[in-house]
Design a protein around this motif. Structure first.
Motif, PDB file in Angstrom:
ATOM      1  N   UNK A 148       0.825  -1.219   0.000  1.00  0.00           N
ATOM      2  CA  UNK A 148       0.000   0.000   0.000  1.00  0.00           C
ATOM      3  C   UNK A 148       0.851   1.257   0.000  1.00  0.00           C
ATOM      4  N   UNK A 149       2.036   1.175   0.583  1.00  0.00           N
ATOM      5  CA  UNK A 149       2.855   2.371   0.766  1.00  0.00           C
ATOM      6  C   UNK A 149       4.150   2.346  -0.044  1.00  0.00           C
ATOM      7  N   UNK A 150       4.520   1.186  -0.575  1.00  0.00           N
ATOM      8  CA  UNK A 150       5.687   1.095  -1.454  1.00  0.00           C
ATOM      9  C   UNK A 150       5.178   0.655  -2.815  1.00  0.00           C
ATOM     10  N   UNK A 151       5.094   1.589  -3.729  1.00  0.00           N
ATOM     11  CA  UNK A 151       4.451   1.315  -5.013  1.00  0.00           C
ATOM     12  C   UNK A 151       5.296   0.410  -5.908  1.00  0.00           C
ATOM     13  N   UNK A 152       6.628   0.573  -5.847  1.00  0.00           N
ATOM     14  CA  UNK A 152       7.496  -0.283  -6.647  1.00  0.00           C
ATOM     15  C   UNK A 152       7.743  -1.583  -5.887  1.00  0.00           C
ATOM     16  N   UNK A 153       7.529  -2.749  -6.519  1.00  0.00           N
ATOM     17  CA  UNK A 153       7.745  -4.023  -5.819  1.00  0.00           C
ATOM     18  C   UNK A 153       9.185  -4.151  -5.328  1.00  0.00           C
ATOM     19  N   UNK A 154       9.349  -4.670  -4.119  1.00  0.00           N
ATOM     20  CA  UNK A 154      10.689  -4.919  -3.585  1.00  0.00           C
ATOM     21  C   UNK A 154      10.825  -6.404  -3.278  1.00  0.00           C
ATOM     22  N   UNK A 155      12.014  -6.972  -3.463  1.00  0.00           N
ATOM     23  CA  UNK A 155      12.201  -8.398  -3.200  1.00  0.00           C
ATOM     24  C   UNK A 155      12.119  -8.703  -1.714  1.00  0.00           C
ATOM     25  N   UNK A 156      11.825  -9.956  -1.408  1.00  0.00           N
ATOM     26  CA  UNK A 156      11.714 -10.318  -0.007  1.00  0.00           C
ATOM     27  C   UNK A 156      11.815 -11.806   0.220  1.00  0.00           C
ATOM     28  N   UNK A 157      11.626 -12.192   1.469  1.00  0.00           N
ATOM     29  CA  UNK A 157      11.733 -13.585   1.873  1.00  0.00           C
ATOM     30  C   UNK A 157      10.762 -13.830   3.021  1.00  0.00           C
ATOM     31  N   UNK A 158      10.278 -15.065   3.128  1.00  0.00           N
ATOM     32  CA  UNK A 158       9.373 -15.450   4.215  1.00  0.00           C
ATOM     33  C   UNK A 158      10.141 -16.330   5.195  1.00  0.00           C
ATOM     34  N   UNK A 159       9.964 -16.074   6.481  1.00  0.00           N
ATOM     35  CA  UNK A 159      10.605 -16.899   7.500  1.00  0.00           C
ATOM     36  C   UNK A 159       9.545 -17.644   8.304  1.00  0.00           C
ATOM     37  N   UNK A 160       9.637 -18.979   8.288  1.00  0.00           N
ATOM     38  CA  UNK A 160       8.797 -19.827   9.136  1.00  0.00           C
ATOM     39  C   UNK A 160       9.594 -20.043  10.417  1.00  0.00           C
ATOM     40  N   UNK A 161       9.347 -19.206  11.405  1.00  0.00           N
ATOM     41  CA  UNK A 161      10.208 -19.156  12.586  1.00  0.00           C
ATOM     42  C   UNK A 161       9.757 -20.117  13.697  1.00  0.00           C
ATOM     43  N   UNK A 162      10.646 -20.292  14.652  1.00  0.00           N
ATOM     44  CA  UNK A 162      10.485 -21.183  15.812  1.00  0.00           C
ATOM     45  C   UNK A 162      10.500 -22.649  15.392  1.00  0.00           C
ATOM     46  N   UNK A 163      11.432 -22.958  14.480  1.00  0.00           N
ATOM     47  CA  UNK A 163      11.579 -24.336  14.019  1.00  0.00           C
ATOM     48  C   UNK A 163      11.986 -25.266  15.152  1.00  0.00           C
ATOM     49  N   UNK A 164      12.538 -24.696  16.222  1.00  0.00           N
ATOM     50  CA  UNK A 164      12.895 -25.506  17.391  1.00  0.00           C
ATOM     51  C   UNK A 164      11.656 -26.070  18.081  1.00  0.00           C
ATOM     52  N   UNK A 165      10.468 -25.559  17.715  1.00  0.00           N
ATOM     53  CA  UNK A 165       9.204 -26.060  18.272  1.00  0.00           C
ATOM     54  C   UNK A 165       8.396 -26.798  17.207  1.00  0.00           C
ATOM     55  N   UNK A 166       9.097 -27.465  16.301  1.00  0.00           N
ATOM     56  CA  UNK A 166       8.432 -28.107  15.162  1.00  0.00           C
ATOM     57  C   UNK A 166       7.382 -29.120  15.605  1.00  0.00           C
ATOM     58  N   UNK A 167       7.602 -29.764  16.737  1.00  0.00           N
ATOM     59  CA  UNK A 167       6.638 -30.762  17.215  1.00  0.00           C
ATOM     60  C   UNK A 167       5.292 -30.135  17.574  1.00  0.00           C
ATOM     61  N   UNK A 211       3.045 -15.662  -3.024  1.00  0.00           N
ATOM     62  CA  UNK A 211       3.662 -14.351  -2.827  1.00  0.00           C
ATOM     63  C   UNK A 211       4.936 -14.170  -3.651  1.00  0.00           C
ATOM     64  N   UNK A 212       5.396 -15.242  -4.282  1.00  0.00           N
ATOM     65  CA  UNK A 212       6.584 -15.144  -5.126  1.00  0.00           C
ATOM     66  C   UNK A 212       7.864 -14.923  -4.346  1.00  0.00           C
ATOM     67  N   UNK A 213       7.954 -15.535  -3.165  1.00  0.00           N
ATOM     68  CA  UNK A 213       9.138 -15.380  -2.326  1.00  0.00           C
ATOM     69  C   UNK A 213       9.616 -16.735  -1.825  1.00  0.00           C
ATOM     70  N   UNK A 214      10.900 -16.835  -1.593  1.00  0.00           N
ATOM     71  CA  UNK A 214      11.466 -18.045  -1.018  1.00  0.00           C
ATOM     72  C   UNK A 214      11.178 -18.076   0.478  1.00  0.00           C
ATOM     73  N   UNK A 215      11.009 -19.279   1.032  1.00  0.00           N
ATOM     74  CA  UNK A 215      10.745 -19.415   2.462  1.00  0.00           C
ATOM     75  C   UNK A 215      11.860 -20.211   3.137  1.00  0.00           C
ATOM     76  N   UNK A 216      12.299 -19.727   4.296  1.00  0.00           N
ATOM     77  CA  UNK A 216      13.292 -20.420   5.111  1.00  0.00           C
ATOM     78  C   UNK A 216      12.654 -20.809   6.444  1.00  0.00           C
ATOM     79  N   UNK A 217      12.947 -22.020   6.903  1.00  0.00           N
ATOM     80  CA  UNK A 217      12.589 -22.397   8.268  1.00  0.00           C
ATOM     81  C   UNK A 217      13.722 -21.929   9.173  1.00  0.00           C
ATOM     82  N   UNK A 218      13.375 -21.139  10.184  1.00  0.00           N
ATOM     83  CA  UNK A 218      14.403 -20.535  11.031  1.00  0.00           C
ATOM     84  C   UNK A 218      14.122 -20.770  12.511  1.00  0.00           C
ATOM     85  N   UNK A 219      15.179 -20.590  13.304  1.00  0.00           N
ATOM     86  CA  UNK A 219      15.047 -20.610  14.758  1.00  0.00           C
ATOM     87  C   UNK A 219      16.015 -19.589  15.327  1.00  0.00           C
ATOM     88  N   UNK A 220      15.468 -18.556  15.959  1.00  0.00           N
ATOM     89  CA  UNK A 220      16.330 -17.568  16.603  1.00  0.00           C
ATOM     90  C   UNK A 220      17.018 -18.185  17.818  1.00  0.00           C
TER      91      UNK A 220
END
Length: 378
Positions: free
Chosen positions: A309-328, A344-353
């Protein structure tokens, strides 16, 4: 350098605009390179919002008019705004933002016995991280300015004295900005280097700036991810981000050095009004959800749309599926994640902070996306 009142017959300041970029204001000679100008505005009962004085004198009229209208509108729209509050506003058509001090003075001769003024320090979108990060450092200067103005606001020669007052403020801000830059450079932090847009960039001293925004629902782990990446640490105690938190990181990608200014943006609805200002000027986006929270996953599309809504030109990005340490305890399936990434046309990473899983890899990946968007020769 002296400030001057706006008066009939003055030049309209067209020389301040870059050739070929009519909506971008140049760095103004005599000011700190991070500051584009200073505008003092007031609400006139007959004429409405008007600029009383500017530094320098030839800020374009279209800029001073929009600054006066937008800043004084803050006082009428936001009834909870305190007289000495600092706000940051965007003046998007001119590639500018402003650090705004809203002031309310008692005046027996004014309607409602109150007079409304604003003081705005203008800067480029590219340098907004400095002003967000150090907003508390600027507050004392604005407070002193307001005290000085308040003691003389009803004097007949108040407007004539404003140029000297703005010039003095400019000198104080210049000194502060240089101190902040020196302290960050000594600490090895990535303090942005103010320069002309097309100036040559050296690899070691002048990295390529990239604004990275990190968004998602409250509690999904955005702050912990940023903290893990920038400080290799993890906070087990969750503290809601107060609007936005800024971090810096220098990253080498092939033969380029990037300076990531990472904006960890609060997800709470009470910060919704400010988020649009945080988005502006972003080069990359990171969308984060918690794999144990179906609701945060469902809201990914909304967060992506909110940025759009506020950035008219598309910008690249990534999706993070976080808290992979709680996968169960996950409530989101891998198939659902893959479908979202494709949509959404973005790559997704499973992450754990907590464990650090894929955190470094995520930022290396957005580095490659940054590389694709670097102009030849930079």
């Amino acid at each position: 350098m002296h400030a001057h009142r706006i008066s009939p017959g003055m030049g309209d300041g067209r020389d301040l605009f870059r050739a070929g970029s009519p909506n971008t204001v140049r760095i103004m000679h005599g000011l700190n390179p991070f500051i584009q100008g200073i505008v003092y505005s007031t609400y006139d009962e007959k004429r409405g919002p008007i600029p009383l004085s500017t530094l320098p004198r030839n800020i374009p009229r279209q800029v001073t008019n929009i600054v006066s209208k937008k800043t004084l509108n803050l006082l009428s729209v936001d009834g909870n705004l305190a007289s000495n509050d600092l706000e940051i506003l965007s003046f998007a058509p001119h590639d500018l933002k402003g650090l705004v001090n809203c002031m309310v003075f008692m005046d027996e001769n004014a309607r409602g016995r109150k007079r409304f003024d604003t003081l705005t320090v203008l800067f480029k979108h590219a340098h907004d991280g400095i002003f967000y990060k150090y907003i508390d450092n600027f507050t004392p200067f604005f407070n002193r300015m307001q005290e000085s103005v308040e003691s003389r606001r009803n004097d007949t020669n108040f407007t004539d004295a404003l140029p000297e007052t703005l010039s003095s403020l400019s000198g104080e801000l210049d000194h502060l900005l240089r101190e902040l830059q020196d302290s960050e450079l000594k600490a090895g932090s990535a303090f942005p280097v103010a320069r002309e847009e097309n100036a040559p960039v050296g690899k070691e001293l002048h990295p390529i700036g990239r604004k990275v925004i990190v968004v998602g629902d409250p509690g999904v782990g955005k702050t912990s991810i940023v903290l893990r990446y920038t400080n290799n640490a993890f906070k087990k105690t969750y503290v809601a981000t107060m609007g936005v938190s800024l971090s810096e990181k220098l990253v080498q990608v092939e033969d380029k050095t990037f300076e990531y200014i990472i904006w960890d943006i609060a997800g709470q609805s009470k910060f919704e009004r400010m988020r649009k200002h945080f988005y502006m000027g972003a080069n990359m986006k990171i969308l984060v959800f918690d794999i144990t929270s179906k609701e945060s996953f469902k809201n990914m599309k909304d967060w992506n749309a909110d940025i759009g809504r506020f950035i008219k030109e598309p910008i690249p990005g990534v999706i993070l599926a976080n808290k992979h340490d709680k996968e169960s305890s996950a409530t989101v399936t891998r198939d659902e994640v893959e479908q979202l990434a494709a949509k959404l046309g973005m790559k997704c990473f499973y992450t754990s902070a907590l464990s650090g899983k894929n955190i470094k890899e995520v930022f290396e990946y957005i580095g490659t996306l940054s590389l694709d968007r670097v102009s030849p020769g930079k």
